[in-house]
Design a protein around this motif. Structure first.
Motif, PDB file in Angstrom:
ATOM      1  N   UNK A   5       0.600  -1.052  -0.206  1.00  0.00           N
ATOM      2  CA  UNK A   5       0.219  -0.309  -0.333  1.00  0.00           C
ATOM      3  C   UNK A   5       0.608   0.996  -0.261  1.00  0.00           C
ATOM      4  N   UNK A   6       1.504   1.815   0.885  1.00  0.00           N
ATOM      5  CA  UNK A   6       2.055   3.029   1.384  1.00  0.00           C
ATOM      6  C   UNK A   6       3.191   3.082   0.377  1.00  0.00           C
ATOM      7  N   UNK A   7       4.113   2.206  -0.117  1.00  0.00           N
ATOM      8  CA  UNK A   7       5.632   1.956  -0.993  1.00  0.00           C
ATOM      9  C   UNK A   7       4.828   2.072  -1.687  1.00  0.00           C
ATOM     10  N   UNK A   8       4.025   0.973  -2.080  1.00  0.00           N
ATOM     11  CA  UNK A   8       3.764   0.958  -3.636  1.00  0.00           C
ATOM     12  C   UNK A   8       2.842   2.125  -3.729  1.00  0.00           C
ATOM     13  N   UNK A  23       2.819  13.011   3.485  1.00  0.00           N
ATOM     14  CA  UNK A  23       2.358  13.434   3.387  1.00  0.00           C
ATOM     15  C   UNK A  23       1.041  12.640   2.154  1.00  0.00           C
ATOM     16  N   UNK A  24       1.996  12.455   0.712  1.00  0.00           N
ATOM     17  CA  UNK A  24       2.004  11.406  -0.082  1.00  0.00           C
ATOM     18  C   UNK A  24       1.112  10.476   0.169  1.00  0.00           C
ATOM     19  N   UNK A  84      13.776  12.236  -1.127  1.00  0.00           N
ATOM     20  CA  UNK A  84      12.994  13.196  -1.046  1.00  0.00           C
ATOM     21  C   UNK A  84      12.927  13.956   0.613  1.00  0.00           C
ATOM     22  N   UNK A  85      12.052  14.853   1.122  1.00  0.00           N
ATOM     23  CA  UNK A  85      11.444  15.628   2.546  1.00  0.00           C
ATOM     24  C   UNK A  85      10.488  13.784   3.253  1.00  0.00           C
ATOM     25  N   UNK A  86      11.003  13.371   3.840  1.00  0.00           N
ATOM     26  CA  UNK A  86      10.272  12.234   4.677  1.00  0.00           C
ATOM     27  C   UNK A  86       8.963  13.450   4.902  1.00  0.00           C
ATOM     28  N   UNK A 117      -4.731   8.889  -0.732  1.00  0.00           N
ATOM     29  CA  UNK A 117      -4.946   8.244  -1.069  1.00  0.00           C
ATOM     30  C   UNK A 117      -5.914   7.426   0.123  1.00  0.00           C
ATOM     31  N   UNK A 118      -6.876   7.387  -0.737  1.00  0.00           N
ATOM     32  CA  UNK A 118      -8.571   7.012   0.864  1.00  0.00           C
ATOM     33  C   UNK A 118      -7.744   5.063   0.794  1.00  0.00           C
TER      34      UNK A 118
END
Ligand SMILES: O=C(O)CCC(=O)C(=O)O
Ligand SMILES: [Fe+2]
Length: 521
Positions: free
Chosen positions: A66-69, A85-86, A78-80, A90-91
């Motif tokens: 989920x998160x990584x993909x 936030x990114x 990039x900034x953690x 996605x819900x």
């Protein structure tokens, strides 16, 4: 197998001396009982470990899927905060994160807390971990296995496949376990045995999918046997009783097999002294060889004896004559199952390892307890022996307490005399009560295999039969030691062996001893 000894749970924790774990079937049974709980504990532990591994893997997978993909379009460095936030746009990624925190972590922490190693160790401690067998017990157990090999000329490959002569079982040893015994043999200067064990390990490794030892370890160990043996050879060659090859191994292409070396010793030392000659005949007898001449054998017989005491008119004694002169008799069915159970049960809490061997005494490996007549009021065995042997047995002066011995695998007694004066001419008991004039030994169970009682200088041996007794005199009629009565106990191969022994003393039996046991014939 034999039924377990009664009250295995009552085996005490002994503070003064280490418990004889390997030496006694009672203590082994106690361990086997504890191990049922230990097995369950460790089985559960592996299930818990697997559960935790699965939970951890499931967590990683959920995060990666989920998160990584869903956030791979941001550069690695990039900034953690930007990445975080990114991940929340996605819900479903956000939902899965909340789910992980509220459910999977809880689960994970719960499992970690409830099944930690520390708790398992605590539970094992509650089972008595600190009193469990240690190095000494293992050495005694290894000695017992090597003794079976030595005494019974076991083929190590067959033996460690679980085949003991006529008995075939489905449990043996691994190549690595066989190798350990080879190493132990070298360290204890049993060089010829080491060879047998090494070659068995070499063979076994070929038949195993996975072995904890390698061929090169075996090759190195062969080298070590030869080097150690040759180093010690000069130093020990003059020691008569040390089992050692004839010559240096480096120079001999074919070491003498243990069996041939024993036969060599047997013929060489036969006349040297009773103990040494006796040892090699003893080994033969453990293997079932009888040396009695046909003339001696022709005088042997069995009969029902009704005359020793009026009691026996209705309960005749079943007597077998094993040797006429000096007399050796086996009497069958002299003790009931309930007496046997009482003896075992009463003796169990006080079974202890034998005292350290003093000079001249025979090594023995069993656990022992001593019972007075008061300890067993419902089992009047002293009275029964009085009737059978026509000797004074009851009372402190007339006899020793009843000795109970419990043997386990490999348990034995080397050849010896029961006479106390034979090993210690100044023995205070001899001064007080006179020496042990006779021995009355009762077998409390049948032994599956092994455990005979040989009399090497008589040329015959006694087989343990449950409820039977063997009886002999240790002293000649003039009171001196009868040196023909050398005897011992062969190692138990399979099964348990319990005996009860009553030694009767001379002074109280001065006028009791019959002129000749033959007079009852
Ligand atoms: O166990 C046996 O068969 C013999 C034991 C013995 O001789 C002894 O304990 O003195
Ligand atoms: Fe004995």
């Amino acid at each position: 197998l034999t039924t377990p000894p009664p009250n295995a749970e009552t085996v005490p924790k002994i503070e003064s001396a280490p418990p004889p774990y390997s030496l006694s079937s009672t203590y082994l049974t106690y361990l086997a009982k504890i191990e049922q709980a230990v097995y369950k504990e460790i089985k559960q532990y592996t299930i818990d470990l697997q559960d935790r591994l699965h939970l951890a893997e499931a967590y990683l997978k959920d995060y990666e899927d989920s998160t990584l993909k869903g956030t791979t379009h941001l550069p690695e460095n990039s900034d953690p905060w930007q990445k975080a936030a990114e991940a929340t746009i996605h819900p479903l990624i956000a939902y899965r994160m909340v789910r992980r925190f509220s459910k999977e972590f809880q689960n994970f922490v719960f499992h970690m807390e409830h099944h930690s190693e520390n708790k398992m160790v605590q539970r094992l401690k509650d089972e008595g971990l600190q009193n469990w067998p240690g190095e000494m017990d293992l050495a005694e157990a290894m000695d017992a296995i090597l003794r079976l090999h030595y005494v019974y000329d076991m083929n190590v490959e067959e033996f460690t496949n679980g085949n003991f002569g006529s008995i075939a079982t489905n449990v043996g040893l691994t190549a690595a376990q066989v190798f350990e015994l080879a190493e132990y043999s070298v360290n204890n200067e049993y060089y010829s045995q080491a060879f047998d064990w090494l070659s068995a390990a070499e063979f076994k490794i070929k038949n195993e999918n996975y072995s904890a030892i390698s061929d090169s370890q075996i090759a190195n160990e062969y080298k070590r046997v030869i080097e150690t043996h040759d180093r010690d050879y000069e130093k020990n060659a003059n020691l008569q009783n040390l089992f050692i090859f004839d010559g240096k191994l480096k120079e001999s292409s074919n070491p003498i097999p243990i069996r041939d070396a024993k036969i060599d010793y047997f013929t060489r030392n036969l006349d040297d002294n009773a103990m040494i000659a006796g040892h090699y005949k003893f080994l033969a007898m453990c293997n079932g060889v009888n040396f009695q001449t046909s003339k001696v054998k022709s005088k042997l017989k069995c009969w029902l004896d009704t005359k020793r005491h009026p009691y026996f008119a209705i309960n005749p004694l079943k007597i077998e004559l094993l040797q006429v002169e000096p007399p050796l008799i086996q009497i069958y069915d002299i003790i009931s199952d309930s007496w046997i159970a009482d003896l075992k049960k009463t003796a169990t809490p006080s079974l202890r390892r034998p005292p350290p061997i003093v000079a001249g005494a025979a090594p023995r490996t069993a656990a022992y307890a001593w019972l007075s007549d008061e300890d067993i009021p419902n089992t009047p065995i002293s009275r029964k022996i009085e009737l059978i042997a026509d000797l004074n047995v009851r009372g402190m002066a007339a006899s020793d307490k009843l000795q109970i011995a419990s043997y386990s695998f490999g348990g034995h007694v080397a050849t010896h005399f029961d006479s106390l004066g034979a090993t210690d001419p100044n023995n205070p008991v001899v001064a007080e009560k006179g020496d042990r004039v006779s021995t009355f030994l009762v077998y409390l169970n049948d032994v599956e295999q092994g455990g005979f009682t040989p009399f090497p200088l008589l040329g015959t041996f006694v087989k343990p039969v449950k409820g039977s007794a063997v009886f002999w005199y240790n002293a000649l009629k003039n009171g001196t030691i009868d040196s023909r009565m050398l005897h011992g106990a062969c190692p138990v191969i399979m099964g348990h062996k319990w005996i009860a022994t009553k030694w009767t003393h001379l002074n109280e039996n001065m006028w009791k001893r019959p002129c000749d046991l033959d007079s009852s014939l």
